[in-house]
Design a protein around this motif. Structure first.
Motif, PDB file in Angstrom:
ATOM      1  N   TYR A  52       4.916 -14.040   1.193  1.00 19.64           N
ATOM      2  CA  TYR A  52       6.009 -13.827   2.159  1.00 19.64           C
ATOM      3  C   TYR A  52       7.228 -13.187   1.481  1.00 19.64           C
ATOM      4  O   TYR A  52       7.880 -12.309   2.036  1.00 19.64           O
ATOM      5  CB  TYR A  52       6.401 -15.153   2.819  1.00 19.64           C
ATOM      6  N   VAL A  53       7.521 -13.681   0.264  1.00 14.10           N
ATOM      7  CA  VAL A  53       8.665 -13.152  -0.467  1.00 14.10           C
ATOM      8  C   VAL A  53       8.447 -11.678  -0.804  1.00 14.10           C
ATOM      9  O   VAL A  53       9.355 -10.845  -0.670  1.00 14.10           O
ATOM     10  CB  VAL A  53       8.907 -13.983  -1.748  1.00 14.10           C
ATOM     11  N   ARG A  54       7.235 -11.327  -1.205  1.00 19.31           N
ATOM     12  CA  ARG A  54       6.956  -9.931  -1.540  1.00 19.31           C
ATOM     13  C   ARG A  54       6.961  -9.045  -0.291  1.00 19.31           C
ATOM     14  O   ARG A  54       7.370  -7.886  -0.350  1.00 19.31           O
ATOM     15  CB  ARG A  54       5.635  -9.835  -2.315  1.00 19.31           C
ATOM     16  N   MET A  55       6.496  -9.588   0.832  1.00 15.01           N
ATOM     17  CA  MET A  55       6.615  -8.837   2.098  1.00 15.01           C
ATOM     18  C   MET A  55       8.085  -8.528   2.383  1.00 15.01           C
ATOM     19  O   MET A  55       8.454  -7.394   2.706  1.00 15.01           O
ATOM     20  CB  MET A  55       6.020  -9.641   3.260  1.00 15.01           C
ATOM     21  N   ALA A  56       8.918  -9.558   2.228  1.00 13.00           N
ATOM     22  CA  ALA A  56      10.350  -9.381   2.505  1.00 13.00           C
ATOM     23  C   ALA A  56      10.969  -8.374   1.542  1.00 13.00           C
ATOM     24  O   ALA A  56      11.773  -7.527   1.936  1.00 13.00           O
ATOM     25  CB  ALA A  56      11.066 -10.720   2.403  1.00 13.00           C
ATOM     26  N   LEU A  57      10.566  -8.448   0.292  1.00 14.91           N
ATOM     27  CA  LEU A  57      11.113  -7.540  -0.717  1.00 14.91           C
ATOM     28  C   LEU A  57      10.738  -6.091  -0.416  1.00 14.91           C
ATOM     29  O   LEU A  57      11.565  -5.181  -0.500  1.00 14.91           O
ATOM     30  CB  LEU A  57      10.603  -7.930  -2.104  1.00 14.91           C
ATOM     31  N   ILE A  58       9.496  -5.876  -0.072  1.00 18.29           N
ATOM     32  CA  ILE A  58       9.041  -4.522   0.268  1.00 18.29           C
ATOM     33  C   ILE A  58       9.882  -3.973   1.421  1.00 18.29           C
ATOM     34  O   ILE A  58      10.394  -2.845   1.361  1.00 18.29           O
ATOM     35  CB  ILE A  58       7.537  -4.530   0.648  1.00 18.29           C
ATOM     36  N   LEU A  59      10.041  -4.778   2.463  1.00 16.61           N
ATOM     37  CA  LEU A  59      10.839  -4.331   3.607  1.00 16.61           C
ATOM     38  C   LEU A  59      12.271  -4.033   3.178  1.00 16.61           C
ATOM     39  O   LEU A  59      12.855  -3.019   3.559  1.00 16.61           O
ATOM     40  CB  LEU A  59      10.837  -5.409   4.700  1.00 16.61           C
ATOM     41  N   TYR A  60      12.836  -4.943   2.359  1.00 12.43           N
ATOM     42  CA  TYR A  60      14.226  -4.768   1.935  1.00 12.43           C
ATOM     43  C   TYR A  60      14.404  -3.460   1.149  1.00 12.43           C
ATOM     44  O   TYR A  60      15.305  -2.671   1.408  1.00 12.43           O
ATOM     45  CB  TYR A  60      14.664  -5.959   1.083  1.00 12.43           C
TER      46      TYR A  60
END
Lengths: 349, 349, 349
Positions: free
Chosen positions: C288-296
């Motif tokens: 989830y954190v990496r998904m958020a990071l990619i989006l960010y």
């Protein structure tokens, strides 16, 4: 979560449902192209098996899903100093279905115990490879329209080939089947399986000549010699029983010639052009069958197999997963023949 | 099924169509993002070539498709004791298009013979690498708007570099081109190709100094020394012809500096900032060209190349695929210069 | 292009935004399933780290994107005789985001300098691994609802574990935190970090007994011994500080037991069933954190870090990327403590 570790854990009813779905998919793949959208299949191949891995990946892609995985644990950092159980727990958090291949017997059952998602056994050592057997059955059904009242020849390495053993075991669930066991002395089918054939009221004959035996066959299932074995006895050229155009002249016009592939030299490549040679279709069927299996495991409800722990027993099989993963609960099952390790299936002395 | 094994099998008309499509895609990639939805591209890389593999995978993903494949046959179980033909037959059942890279010459042609889907040659030994040449042509067209009346310098290893040879051969199809062949004594372009340049009415000059030759060039195509060769003669530093900022001062303001990459030391990295250095754009163009090629092969109709079998001939090239795959039909072609193996392209003595 | 090389380059505000997005995704992954449609993430793993690679790939797939990459540069042709900079330039033409793991310190920063797309550091030698730290913080927030006024035990290899060092450094940005540093003599936290804790007005105590220290802890972060180190001193069994059910009896009922995984033997597997053991949830949170990071990284605007070139300095760290990639500009930063290499973060003498 539903898993396929051992085909024997599935009722004929359940297997029929999977095969029906596979026919449905083969007839109209278009209808299923988004069925696994957003889902992830993980292929954990602790030993390489490129064809099998491609087959699962293709199945998942044809359903609109994604895949992660590795093809050889030597190139991966997985399981270095880590329990297999931890690897499974982590990856099953990421994926919706795990396909595992492992050199040790029982590894897939271990995975099904600790996974939070579905697991498929894609080969655990010399033990089981159930999706190959499902593919074989599907192909026989497609060409013969029935699984009973058939004369099935199995030829080559009947002793070590797990696909031959699984197929004979499965077809023995149906009546009026006749098995023609074609092999050299050193590669004969096990006595236990031959007994089982007779117990079920089916019949078998043994032969060392493909030419003499081919004429009655509805299905001829060829297998390669296990290379390891073959190389030790390299001078024994007579070990190889060859299918060629010459011998095929004696066969029925509707014989189905099958092979799990890869072949080495046991089928002459000129046979490929014969319309009875269906082994490349069989390979392709593997994709449809795996598509159906993925759908079945993720969409249907299935009862969980019950395990019995027997702390007094120890599995003696040195290739059993219990040897390296020592935290495993000691699961055994008992029947009239003895006590068997639930992981590797071997009998406990 | 359409395949691209050898660019010479494509007419200028066909190549033009592919390049036009590539320009269309580069201008508006959005329009093609679902063109290969549900389709699978298999990258069978029997030797590693990460950049080329990434380029094809990226192309397929940008078209909305999937990929399977391996990057090194050593890590794969494919082709262990199995004919390459069988591997191709099985994988072409799974995939819609196969991209093959193989250390032996003629492997891609073999694949196109036995595949039930389209095949692309991504390098067969030292023989052909047609998608690199397509990319090079596309890039020249993009920067020069024409393929005729150009002064093209090729520099470095003109003897062993297949990309240089293919590019010169292709540009020699157009009129009023002048080739400046810049290399050391040991790395000169082959006599046969130089003869062909003259036959077509084009011209060439040879030079061993990049500095002296650069001023007239419209295109400068740099290549690296074949490492194998270079390491043997490591003390021969003078083998390296270097492009640096100093030399670039003598060049035209609209020179296009190209390189198939990877580079080793033949272009100083300070050159990267010069706007005439377009080799990274060239690499990116490879994706658009491969997208266009995939679309062309899967969507257009193309006539099948006719093969002639000549059982009396044997190819003597020890790197030819016919040496290991002995079941291959003996295809040869004949022209005024002699008889050539259809697989590896070498002349039969 | 936004990149994440070092978590210290991100303000608390920016980190908060990423974590909020991660909670949003975890609550409703469905909403983000097409967010990266048509986009490509490249995983360039110059050393294997299967779990980390799977985590990024899974993140990208859950966002509807694609991935290319390799898992081990030994099997790849990338960077054979090629500058890392060229590899990055080419791949960043193909991909929308690059995830790099490399044995040398500063490799990710190099990548961010030359990439034309976003870059994420997935581990550069013993230096940084910021997405692990983001995952750890997210998990603490999830279970503790705050990052201040916590008693945090860190146990095991406090000297060499970069995840422990990053986590302590990060939590030290918040007030009223108390650190309990549990290790043997040879594996103590560095003096510099302990000084920093005091400077910020937080506190720490050191202990060599997990049993004695566990009762006050809100969070217990276990780490494995660096295998390399451990094998040299294999007779020193006392090095291992073990967490088991026995010791857990002394802990708070809402203790959060964390571990970056893989574990070796420092947590008994019977602890897994304890509801306070959240390390497998922690691993899943990494997605989830990496998904958020990619989006960010792909969607937000971020100011570019300013670099200062100091030609008079040379980094002396033999594991620094500047040692092999000699074209790199000499970037250093200065503060009251000295001058530091911007690539590997080591102080210049």
């Amino acid at each position: 979560m539903n898993s396929l570790v051992d085909l024997n854990d599935f009722s004929l009813d359940e297997i029929e449902k999977i095969l029906e779905k596979a026919f449905e998919i083969k007839n109209c793949p278009e209808r299923f192209k988004n069925a696994m959208e957003g889902k992830i299949l993980a292929t954990l191949f602790f030993e390489p098996s490129t064809r099998t891995q491609f087959s699962f990946q293709t199945a998942m892609y044809r359903l609109g899903g994604h895949t992660i995985g590795f093809s050889n644990s030597l190139n991966s950092s997985v399981s270095k100093g880590e329990d297999l159980k931890d690897t499974i727990k982590i990856v099953s958090g990421y994926a919706d279905i795990i396909v595992i291949r492992h050199p040790l017997e029982g590894a897939a059952m271990l995975a099904s115990l600790f996974s939070s998602c579905s697991v498929v056994n894609a080969g655990d050592g010399g033990h089981l490879h159930p999706t190959q057997t499902l593919t074989d059955i599907f192909t026989i059904l497609e060409y013969k329209r029935q699984l009973f009242n058939l004369t099935i020849g199995v030829c080559g390495d009947l002793k070590y080939s797990r696909t031959v053993n699984s197929l004979v075991e499965f077809l023995n669930r149906f009546k009026d089947n006749k098995f023609v066991l074609i092999s050299n002395e050193d590669f004969k089918l096990s006595g236990a399986l031959k007994e089982n054939i007779e117990k079920k009221g089916n019949t078998f004959i043994e032969s060392s000549s493909l030419k003499d035996s081919i004429k009655d066959l509805d299905v001829l299932y060829m297998t390669r010699m296990q290379k390891e074995r073959f190389e030790q006895n390299q001078n024994k050229k007579e070990d190889l029983i060859l299918l060629n155009e010459e011998i095929l002249k004696f066969a029925k016009s509707d014989l189905a010639i099958m092979h799990p592939l890869p072949r080495t030299k046991e089928i002459d490549s000129l046979v490929d052009k014969d319309k009875r040679a269906i082994y490349f279709d069989q390979a392709l069927n593997g994709v449809y069958v795996r598509m159906a299996l993925i759908l079945y495991l993720l969409e249907e409800e299935k009862e969980k197999k019950e395990m019995k722990e027997k702390k007094e027993f120890v599995c003696e099989n040195k290739n059993c997963i219990t040897k390296t993963e020592q935290y495993l609960p000691k699961y055994f099952r008992e029947d009239e023949n003895g006590v068997f390790c639930e992981y590797c299936g071997k009998m406990v002395n």
